[in-house]
Scaffold this motif. Structure first.
Motif: not given
Length: 315
Positions: A130-140, A146-150, A267-272, A295-296
């Motif tokens: 999820q982390v690297f997917g978001w980074l790939a999408q955002a080009g960050a 990053l916070c991944l709630p769960g 903070v970037t939230l990546i979660g449900a 997240v998906h």
């Protein structure tokens, strides 16, 4: 021969298996989905995988497979050593465990390990996709939090698309245990979806964030004491406890990061979505700018990026 441009991506955790038949592209496109038992329920992971994905493979040939999650743990299909931080996507790809089974090339993502800001070992499996997917999408680039709630929330420090370190908060599991198995959870009205605007949730958040001296182990008992003294209804007790726990988690995470020389202003939230909205409400209360990511979509983007590194390797 496998159908060109197709691959199977999967998040195979301890409780659930989620598989996606995908078509390569920017972004990758999901053609079909399937689900099965979590790895902790599987005596034979190979058979469990082919029970779910076999129809795709019979139809489309030996499609390349990339899997993340507890499938790579010591209770999984194979035990994949963690990739140590700091780590980028290429580091993760280089450490994937690859094998061939029934003619199908499989790559399992290793997860990440680090020494966290408290000087303790920490690990993740599944969230790294999820982390690297978001980074790939955002080009960050630059420094990101990053916070991944769960169930086991992750707080990740990222610099120039590399995870430098992270730490885990067991807020979700604590909530489940307290509701189901503790005196605090006794007589609570059974669970419905908790909303960020629920007055009881807001009350719990306010109590948690307004007094930094209030440690979470002291705060929790108020969900019982307020009930006993008639100040909290059975219907309000559950969202109140959620507000306390999430409020304490975020309050303490931000303070710990600041003390470690990583002050947080975004903070970037990546979660449900439903859970991320609860975290967003606390960040709003604390005046911290935030963004939410699906997240998906992030997980699929990460698995698709890693699938580009997947090559058939004989066992």
């Amino acid at each position: 021969m496998a159908a060109a441009g197709r691959f199977i991506a999967g998040d195979w955790g301890s409780s659930f298996m989620r598989l996606y038949l995908c078509e390569t592209g920017a972004p990758a496109r999901i053609l079909e989905t399937a689900s099965g038992l979590g790895i902790k329920f599987c005596d034979n992971p190979e058979a469990a995988f082919f029970d779910v994905a076999g129809a795709w493979i019979d139809r489309d040939g030996p499609l390349p497979v990339v899997l993340a999650g507890m499938v790579g743990s010591n209770i999984g299909w194979v035990d994949c050593p963690y990739a140590p931080c700091p780590a980028g996507l290429d580091d993760l790809a280089a450490r994937m465990t690859r094998f061939e089974v029934r003619g199908v090339p499989v790559a399992i993502v290793p997860g990440l390990s680090c020494t966290n800001i408290f000087g303790l070992p920490d690990v993740m499996r599944g969230e790294e996709a999820q982390v690297f997917g978001w980074l790939a999408q955002a080009g960050a680039g630059g420094r990101r939090t990053l916070c991944l709630p769960g169930t086991h929330a992750k707080w990740c420090s990222v610099t120039d698309a590399r995870v430098t370190r992270f730490f885990t908060s067991m807020t979700g599991e604590m909530f489940e245990i307290l509701v189901a198995h503790s005196l605090v959870g006794r007589d609570m009205t059974p669970g419905t979806a908790i909303e960020a605007g629920d007055p009881a949730f807001v009350r719990g958040v306010e109590i948690a964030v307004s007094d930094p001296r209030l440690a979470v182990e002291h705060a929790i008992f108020s969900a019982r004491s307020l009930r006993v003294t008639g100040s909290l209804s059975p219907q309000a007790a559950r969202p109140y406890l959620s507000g306390l726990l999430i409020g304490c988690e975020i309050r303490d995470a931000l303070a710990a990061l600041a003390a470690a020389g990583e002050p947080v202003d975004h903070v970037t939230l990546i979660g449900a979505p439903a859970l991320s909205l609860l975290y967003a409400a606390v960040l709003d209360r604390l005046g911290v700018v935030h963004a939410m990511a699906d997240v998906h979509a992030a997980s699929l983007a990460g698995l698709a990026a890693l699938a580009g590194h997947t090559q058939p390797v004989s066992a």
